[in-house]
Design an enzyme around this catalytic site. Structure first.
Site, PDB file in Angstrom:
ATOM      1  N   TYR A 150      -3.434   0.172  10.070  1.00 36.46           N
ATOM      2  CA  TYR A 150      -3.189  -0.311   8.635  1.00 36.46           C
ATOM      3  C   TYR A 150      -1.614  -0.020   8.384  1.00 36.46           C
ATOM      4  O   TYR A 150      -0.994  -0.617   7.556  1.00 36.46           O
ATOM      5  CB  TYR A 150      -4.238   0.494   7.868  1.00 36.46           C
ATOM      6  CG  TYR A 150      -4.142   0.250   6.469  1.00 36.46           C
ATOM      7  CD1 TYR A 150      -3.586   0.984   5.358  1.00 36.46           C
ATOM      8  CD2 TYR A 150      -5.092  -0.962   6.144  1.00 36.46           C
ATOM      9  CE1 TYR A 150      -3.694   0.522   4.231  1.00 36.46           C
ATOM     10  CE2 TYR A 150      -5.042  -1.337   4.703  1.00 36.46           C
ATOM     11  CZ  TYR A 150      -4.491  -0.566   3.819  1.00 36.46           C
ATOM     12  OH  TYR A 150      -4.620  -0.867   2.384  1.00 36.46           O
ATOM     13  N   SER A 199       0.853  -1.234  -0.043  1.00 41.23           N
ATOM     14  CA  SER A 199       0.025   0.033  -0.127  1.00 41.23           C
ATOM     15  C   SER A 199       1.032   1.405   0.003  1.00 41.23           C
ATOM     16  O   SER A 199       2.076   1.219   0.211  1.00 41.23           O
ATOM     17  CB  SER A 199      -0.871   0.040   1.078  1.00 41.23           C
ATOM     18  OG  SER A 199      -1.395   1.318   1.584  1.00 41.23           O
TER      19      SER A 199
HETATM   20  P1  NAP Z   1     -11.993  -4.758  -0.306  1.00 40.77           P
HETATM   21  O1  NAP Z   1     -12.723  -4.523  -1.359  1.00 40.77           O
HETATM   22  O2  NAP Z   1     -12.213  -4.428   1.264  1.00 40.77           O
HETATM   23  O3  NAP Z   1     -11.833  -6.341  -0.115  1.00 40.77           O
HETATM   24  C1  NAP Z   1     -11.035  -6.914   0.659  1.00 40.77           C
HETATM   25  C2  NAP Z   1     -11.295  -8.671   0.696  1.00 40.77           C
HETATM   26  O4  NAP Z   1     -10.778  -9.269   1.850  1.00 40.77           O
HETATM   27  C3  NAP Z   1     -12.872  -8.813   0.760  1.00 40.77           C
HETATM   28  O5  NAP Z   1     -13.211  -9.941  -0.427  1.00 40.77           O
HETATM   29  C4  NAP Z   1     -12.578  -9.518   2.056  1.00 40.77           C
HETATM   30  O6  NAP Z   1     -13.786 -10.326   2.221  1.00 40.77           O
HETATM   31  C5  NAP Z   1     -11.468  -9.856   1.954  1.00 40.77           C
HETATM   32  N1  NAP Z   1     -11.203 -10.518   3.699  1.00 40.77           N
HETATM   33  C6  NAP Z   1     -11.114  -9.601   4.576  1.00 40.77           C
HETATM   34  N2  NAP Z   1     -10.711 -10.455   5.586  1.00 40.77           N
HETATM   35  C7  NAP Z   1     -10.640 -11.491   5.445  1.00 40.77           C
HETATM   36  C8  NAP Z   1     -10.401 -12.636   6.137  1.00 40.77           C
HETATM   37  N3  NAP Z   1      -9.919 -12.605   7.397  1.00 40.77           N
HETATM   38  N4  NAP Z   1     -10.161 -13.655   5.583  1.00 40.77           N
HETATM   39  C9  NAP Z   1     -10.578 -13.933   4.115  1.00 40.77           C
HETATM   40  N5  NAP Z   1     -10.579 -12.896   3.456  1.00 40.77           N
HETATM   41  C10 NAP Z   1     -11.118 -11.769   4.061  1.00 40.77           C
HETATM   42  O7  NAP Z   1     -10.134  -4.466  -0.401  1.00 40.77           O
HETATM   43  P2  NAP Z   1      -9.600  -3.964  -1.451  1.00 40.77           P
HETATM   44  O8  NAP Z   1      -9.727  -2.553  -1.884  1.00 40.77           O
HETATM   45  O9  NAP Z   1     -10.111  -4.985  -2.737  1.00 40.77           O
HETATM   46  O10 NAP Z   1      -8.196  -4.343  -1.224  1.00 40.77           O
HETATM   47  C11 NAP Z   1      -7.634  -5.558  -1.441  1.00 40.77           C
HETATM   48  C12 NAP Z   1      -6.070  -5.573  -0.924  1.00 40.77           C
HETATM   49  O11 NAP Z   1      -5.641  -4.309  -1.347  1.00 40.77           O
HETATM   50  C13 NAP Z   1      -6.126  -5.312   0.571  1.00 40.77           C
HETATM   51  O12 NAP Z   1      -5.052  -5.884   0.999  1.00 40.77           O
HETATM   52  C14 NAP Z   1      -5.809  -3.662   0.577  1.00 40.77           C
HETATM   53  O13 NAP Z   1      -5.486  -3.416   1.813  1.00 40.77           O
HETATM   54  C15 NAP Z   1      -4.954  -3.471  -0.514  1.00 40.77           C
HETATM   55  N6  NAP Z   1      -5.057  -1.925  -0.951  1.00 40.77           N
HETATM   56  C16 NAP Z   1      -6.091  -1.649  -1.299  1.00 40.77           C
HETATM   57  C17 NAP Z   1      -6.129  -0.144  -1.871  1.00 40.77           C
HETATM   58  C18 NAP Z   1      -7.233   0.542  -2.569  1.00 40.77           C
HETATM   59  O14 NAP Z   1      -7.347   1.962  -2.663  1.00 40.77           O
HETATM   60  N7  NAP Z   1      -8.547   0.034  -2.471  1.00 40.77           N
HETATM   61  C19 NAP Z   1      -4.844   0.397  -2.034  1.00 40.77           C
HETATM   62  C20 NAP Z   1      -3.760  -0.122  -1.470  1.00 40.77           C
HETATM   63  C21 NAP Z   1      -3.818  -1.591  -1.007  1.00 40.77           C
HETATM   64  P3  NAP Z   1     -15.300 -10.172   3.089  1.00 40.77           P
HETATM   65  O15 NAP Z   1     -15.764  -9.174   2.068  1.00 40.77           O
HETATM   66  O16 NAP Z   1     -16.045 -11.353   3.277  1.00 40.77           O
HETATM   67  O17 NAP Z   1     -14.647  -9.242   4.173  1.00 40.77           O
HETATM   68  C1  GCO Z   2      -6.872   5.309   3.111  1.00 34.88           C
HETATM   69  C2  GCO Z   2      -7.025   4.269   2.162  1.00 34.88           C
HETATM   70  C3  GCO Z   2      -5.635   3.844   1.776  1.00 34.88           C
HETATM   71  C4  GCO Z   2      -5.900   2.777   0.704  1.00 34.88           C
HETATM   72  C5  GCO Z   2      -4.472   2.199   0.164  1.00 34.88           C
HETATM   73  C6  GCO Z   2      -3.480   3.259  -0.331  1.00 34.88           C
HETATM   74  O1  GCO Z   2      -7.686   5.307   4.170  1.00 34.88           O
HETATM   75  O2  GCO Z   2      -5.725   5.984   3.251  1.00 34.88           O
HETATM   76  O3  GCO Z   2      -7.795   3.158   2.639  1.00 34.88           O
HETATM   77  O4  GCO Z   2      -5.010   3.312   2.749  1.00 34.88           O
HETATM   78  O5  GCO Z   2      -6.469   1.828   0.990  1.00 34.88           O
HETATM   79  O6  GCO Z   2      -3.876   1.530   1.394  1.00 34.88           O
HETATM   80  O7  GCO Z   2      -2.646   2.720  -0.976  1.00 34.88           O
END
Ligand code: NAP
Ligand code: GCO
Length: 265
Positions: free
Chosen positions: A159, A146
């Site tokens: 986080y 992230s």
């Molecule tokens: P999301 O939409 O919240 O999806 C997260 C997924 O992880 C959901 O399917 C959730 O399932 C699952 N999950 C959560 N806790 C779990 C557990 N204990 N066991 C199994 N599955 C679990 O998140 P996203 O935005 O797609 O993010 C995916 C990854 O990318 C995460 O690691 C997040 O930190 C990272 N990320 C996101 C962003 C962003 O801007 N969106 C940026 C950087 C990094 P449920 O829905 O059933 O809880």
């Molecule tokens: C926040 C956001 C970020 C993104 C992502 C950025 O609240 O700042 O959720 O943390 O999820 O991780 O890379």
């Protein structure tokens, strides 16, 4: 250019927490490069929804109910996957949560919960698949990091601590298992349009953009939020032979946020 370099034909890819969001998009990309897709989610309802989404895309994914923080469940799921799909060649530690709470208002239990899913679980799942990767002669581990692997901001202390730790866990797995032809790298998305960031983009009551939405636009040279599809190519690269000498690297896919001081208001 030999496009076999990016082929995943015959590879088994396990993407955790991939019923939707970034995990689902990465799974689609790996499938398009030839991989067989296996995913898990925390409950049967989510797994069923995920299976329906994969089916709608013509992807014969296998789905498993597994809470990635539960070591026994993860180990049992790894055995099931090996029996039903084959041993894992590519692991994407994608499952993750965030709690946006000012640190002094956050309970230790809430802090621990975020660390458990975002840092302890990637350790648990990687530990479950590394032995079979060694036996097989190698493998790929991609940890979804992230911006918060490098930067802090208000309300995301747990986080950021988890994602910072995940960056170093990535480097340590790379260091300890590179000798077995296992490459472990991080994929560091910027701000991506998914359910996890929906609250940061909610329209205001007067119809204007959320202040945080405007902030991210000003902080991103590309002047836009990322879309999950922006991660597809980088994920295929890190999962394929094209990255066989890339190890312990965090590949940021952020539109340039980490390079940019931000647009003058
Ligand atoms: P999301 O939409 O919240 O999806 C997260 C997924 O992880 C959901 O399917 C959730 O399932 C699952 N999950 C959560 N806790 C779990 C557990 N204990 N066991 C199994 N599955 C679990 O998140 P996203 O935005 O797609 O993010 C995916 C990854 O990318 C995460 O690691 C997040 O930190 C990272 N990320 C996101 C962003 C962003 O801007 N969106 C940026 C950087 C990094 P449920 O829905 O059933 O809880
Ligand atoms: C926040 C956001 C970020 C993104 C992502 C950025 O609240 O700042 O959720 O943390 O999820 O991780 O890379």
């Amino acid at each position: 250019m030999n496009n076999e370099l990016f082929s995943l034909n015959g590879r088994i890819a396990w993407i955790t927490g991939a019923s939707y969001g970034i995990g689902f998009t990465i799974a689609k990309a790996l499938y398009s490069a030839g991989a067989k897709i296996v995913f898990n989610d925390i409950g049967q309802e989510q797994v069923d929804k995920g299976l329906a989404s994969y089916k709608a895309e013509g992807i014969p994914a296998l789905g498993y109910v597994c809470d990635v923080t539960d070591e026994n469940a993860v180990n049992a799921t790894a055995v099931k996957i090996e029996k039903e799909a084959g041993s894992v060649d590519i692991l994407v530690n994608n499952a993750g949560i965030i709690k946006r709470i000012p640190m002094t208002d956050m309970s230790a239990a809430e802090f621990r919960q975020v660390i458990d899913v975002d840092l302890n679980a990637p350790f648990i799942v990687a530990k479950a698949v590394i032995p079979s990767m060694i036996k097989k002669g190698g493998g790929k581990i991609i940890n979804i990091c992230s911006m918060m692997s490098e930067l802090g901001r208000e309300t995301v202390s747990a986080y950021a601590a988890a994602k910072g730790g995940l960056k170093m866990l990535t480097k340590n797995i790379a260091s300890e298992f590179g000798q077995y032809n296992i490459q472990c790298n991080g994929l560091g998305p910027g701000y991506i349009e998914t359910p996890q960031t929906d609250p940061l983009r909610e329209k205001q009551s007067d119809g204007s953009r959320h202040p945080f939405d405007q902030f991210i636009i000003a902080k991103t040279p590309a002047a836009r939020w990322g879309k999950p599809h922006d991660l597809a190519g980088p994920a295929v690269f890190l999962a394929s032979a094209a990255s066989d000498f890339v190890n312990g690297h965090i590949l940021y896919v952020d539109g340039g946020i980490l390079a940019y001081i931000g647009k003058q208001p």
